[in-house]
Design a protein around this motif. Structure first.
Motif, PDB file in Angstrom:
ATOM      1  N   CYS A  46      -6.261   0.822  -0.809  1.00 19.29           N
ATOM      2  CA  CYS A  46      -7.427   1.083   0.038  1.00 19.29           C
ATOM      3  C   CYS A  46      -7.133   1.988   1.227  1.00 19.29           C
ATOM      4  O   CYS A  46      -8.040   2.632   1.752  1.00 19.29           O
ATOM      5  CB  CYS A  46      -8.036  -0.220   0.522  1.00 19.29           C
ATOM      6  SG  CYS A  46      -6.846  -1.386   1.203  1.00 19.29           S
TER       7      CYS A  46
ATOM      8  N   ASP B 194      -9.920   1.692   3.876  1.00 21.46           N
ATOM      9  CA  ASP B 194     -10.886   0.836   3.181  1.00 21.46           C
ATOM     10  C   ASP B 194     -11.707   1.663   2.191  1.00 21.46           C
ATOM     11  O   ASP B 194     -12.924   1.510   2.097  1.00 21.46           O
ATOM     12  CB  ASP B 194     -11.789   0.122   4.193  1.00 21.46           C
ATOM     13  CG  ASP B 194     -12.571  -1.020   3.565  1.00 21.46           C
ATOM     14  OD1 ASP B 194     -12.084  -1.603   2.577  1.00 21.46           O
ATOM     15  OD2 ASP B 194     -13.686  -1.319   4.058  1.00 21.46           O
ATOM     16  N   HIS B 195     -11.031   2.576   1.512  1.00 20.65           N
ATOM     17  CA  HIS B 195     -11.615   3.433   0.470  1.00 20.65           C
ATOM     18  C   HIS B 195     -12.534   4.521   1.012  1.00 20.65           C
ATOM     19  O   HIS B 195     -13.123   5.266   0.227  1.00 20.65           O
ATOM     20  CB  HIS B 195     -12.399   2.600  -0.564  1.00 20.65           C
ATOM     21  CG  HIS B 195     -11.611   1.504  -1.198  1.00 20.65           C
ATOM     22  ND1 HIS B 195     -10.494   1.742  -1.973  1.00 20.65           N
ATOM     23  CD2 HIS B 195     -11.775   0.152  -1.167  1.00 20.65           C
ATOM     24  CE1 HIS B 195     -10.011   0.581  -2.403  1.00 20.65           C
ATOM     25  NE2 HIS B 195     -10.754  -0.396  -1.924  1.00 20.65           N
TER      26      HIS B 195
ATOM     27  N   ASP C 264      -6.987  -2.399  -4.918  1.00 22.04           N
ATOM     28  CA  ASP C 264      -6.025  -2.813  -3.900  1.00 22.04           C
ATOM     29  C   ASP C 264      -5.465  -1.636  -3.102  1.00 22.04           C
ATOM     30  O   ASP C 264      -4.934  -1.838  -2.005  1.00 22.04           O
ATOM     31  CB  ASP C 264      -4.862  -3.571  -4.541  1.00 22.04           C
ATOM     32  CG  ASP C 264      -5.271  -4.937  -5.058  1.00 22.04           C
ATOM     33  OD1 ASP C 264      -6.290  -5.465  -4.565  1.00 22.04           O
ATOM     34  OD2 ASP C 264      -4.596  -5.463  -5.956  1.00 22.04           O
TER      35      ASP C 264
ATOM     36  N   GLN D 262      -8.214   1.227  -8.888  1.00 22.96           N
ATOM     37  CA  GLN D 262      -7.175   0.417  -8.249  1.00 22.96           C
ATOM     38  C   GLN D 262      -7.700  -0.079  -6.904  1.00 22.96           C
ATOM     39  O   GLN D 262      -7.385   0.474  -5.846  1.00 22.96           O
ATOM     40  CB  GLN D 262      -5.916   1.258  -8.061  1.00 22.96           C
ATOM     41  CG  GLN D 262      -4.721   0.530  -7.471  1.00 22.96           C
ATOM     42  CD  GLN D 262      -4.341  -0.702  -8.241  1.00 22.96           C
ATOM     43  OE1 GLN D 262      -4.844  -1.786  -7.953  1.00 22.96           O
ATOM     44  NE2 GLN D 262      -3.469  -0.542  -9.225  1.00 22.96           N
TER      45      GLN D 262
ATOM     46  N   ASP E 207     -12.065  -8.869   7.265  1.00 25.69           N
ATOM     47  CA  ASP E 207     -11.358  -9.697   6.285  1.00 25.69           C
ATOM     48  C   ASP E 207     -10.894 -11.034   6.867  1.00 25.69           C
ATOM     49  O   ASP E 207     -10.601 -11.963   6.106  1.00 25.69           O
ATOM     50  CB  ASP E 207     -10.140  -8.923   5.755  1.00 25.69           C
ATOM     51  CG  ASP E 207     -10.536  -7.721   4.926  1.00 25.69           C
ATOM     52  OD1 ASP E 207     -11.715  -7.638   4.520  1.00 25.69           O
ATOM     53  OD2 ASP E 207      -9.674  -6.848   4.691  1.00 25.69           O
TER      54      ASP E 207
ATOM     55  N   LEU F 105       0.815  -1.213   0.000  1.00 32.91           N
ATOM     56  CA  LEU F 105       0.000   0.000   0.000  1.00 32.91           C
ATOM     57  C   LEU F 105       0.849   1.263   0.000  1.00 32.91           C
ATOM     58  O   LEU F 105       0.534   2.242  -0.682  1.00 32.91           O
ATOM     59  CB  LEU F 105      -0.944   0.015   1.209  1.00 32.91           C
ATOM     60  CG  LEU F 105      -2.062  -1.023   1.201  1.00 32.91           C
ATOM     61  CD1 LEU F 105      -2.910  -0.866   2.461  1.00 32.91           C
ATOM     62  CD2 LEU F 105      -2.923  -0.868  -0.038  1.00 32.91           C
TER      63      LEU F 105
END
Length: 359
Positions: free
Chosen positions: A311, A246-247, A309, A307, A357, A128
């Protein structure tokens, strides 16, 4: 949970929390209305780190940013799962509840929170941080930057892209003899370079500016076709930093250098400074704050679609000369300055995402 079971679980499912052991400032300089909170944070910090030889002489911002990172981690992460690493020495990782100490390498596989050594952010496996650092490759950034952008590199084959020297000369000639240049592959490799030229800008002048401002970067990243981001110089007012987890935008604050979470007044703090470099007066403006937060949320949604991934990160936004919001840059959240945000909202969201998750 017995100690051996707690240690086993923490080694498998814990958090690698890095906190620098900082000297406390002279608390007499803290405003009266903030003293009780400052006292609480000092007590919390000293419960996990010994008194510092320079206590009373520490930097206000450095101390309270680290104190709030510690506070946020302990408030949101299950204590039995937390390993604290002294970011000033990086010698051992200490289990919060048992006091057991292990080498940091024993917990290096765990998700991290807190400031990392600048080299570690690039040499640890932390996708990230690397993805956020290459925001120049995101269409969502380019479309919302509010200025001309050009990726450039140093290479021999002119067919592969824009050469750094030529790109600088061309952009500076289009925009009054000024251009900003950022080294992209590695965060903080060099400060953002503001190049100014007499018009017309020649290739020789651009080459000399590269030598002066970028030092060995062109050699270091030779062959990388988009190692440098060239940017039109534009007005940026009311710079604002927003943390995305997480966006979702979770907290934010104006880019006011002397502010820390000790100064926070809301999840998205409305205190703003129009001109960051000029140190203009701090004002409270909820309308501008709301505009910037809504804009950032929209950009975060665009990034999520482009994108998925990527996040968790920070996004810096501002108002341009026409009062339209624009994206300044993205960065990884680990080493991002906190300003007057609410770090507990970040760690709460990180923990919630991890719990979801893992189900």
């Amino acid at each position: 949970m017995d100690s051996s079971r707690a240690l086993g679980t923490a080694l498998h499912d814990g958090w690698f929390v890095v906190i620098r052991h900082m000297p406390a400032p002279d608390l007499e300089q803290i405003p009266t209305e903030l003293r009780s909170e400052a006292d609480r944070l000092l007590a919390l910090t000293r419960a996990h780190f010994p008194a510092h030889d320079l206590d009373g002489y520490g930097d206000v911002e450095d101390f309270f940013e680290e104190a709030y990172r510690l506070d946020a981690a302990l408030a949101s992460f299950t204590p039995e799962l937390v390993w604290i690493v002294n970011g000033s020495t990086f010698k051992t990782a200490r289990h919060v509840t048992t006091g057991e100490q292990v080498p940091p390498t024993a917990v290096d596989h765990l998700p991290r929170y807190g400031m990392q050594h600048s080299r570690d952010v690039w040499f640890i496996t932390h996708l990230l941080e690397r993805m956020a650092g290459r925001y120049d490759r995101l269409s969502a950034f380019v479309a919302n930057a509010g200025r001309e952008l050009l990726s450039a590199g140093v290479f021999d084959d002119p067919s592969v892209g824009t050469h750094l020297n030529q790109g600088i000369a061309d952009m500076a000639n289009r925009h009054g003899g000024e251009v900003m240049v950022k080294v992209m592959p590695r965060a903080k490799f060099l400060p953002l370079a503001h190049m100014r030229f007499d018009l017309p800008v020649t290739d020789r002048a651009a080459r000399d500016a590269v030598t002066e401002h970028l030092e060995w970067a062109p050699v270091h990243f030779d062959g990388d076709v988009d190692a440098f981001l060239l940017q039109q110089v534009v007005t940026m007012r009311y710079e604002y930093r927003i943390f995305v987890v997480d966006h979702q935008v979770v907290t934010g604050a104006g880019s006011i250098e002397e502010h820390t979470p000790l100064n926070n007044t809301a999840p998205f703090d409305p205190q703003l400074r129009e001109h960051r470099d000029a140190r203009s007066p701090v004002i409270v403006d909820e309308a501008i704050r709301n505009t910037l937060v809504a804009f950032a949320a929209g950009v975060a949604a665009d990034i999520a679609a482009e994108q998925p991934d990527l996040c968790d990160y920070v996004i810096d936004v501002a108002l341009g000369a026409d009062d339209r919001p624009l994206v300044i840059e993205l960065n990884g959240y680990l080493n991002a300055g906190l300003f007057a945000s609410q770090p507990r909202l970040v760690t709460k969201a990180l923990e919630a995402t991890r719990a979801r998750d893992s189900r």
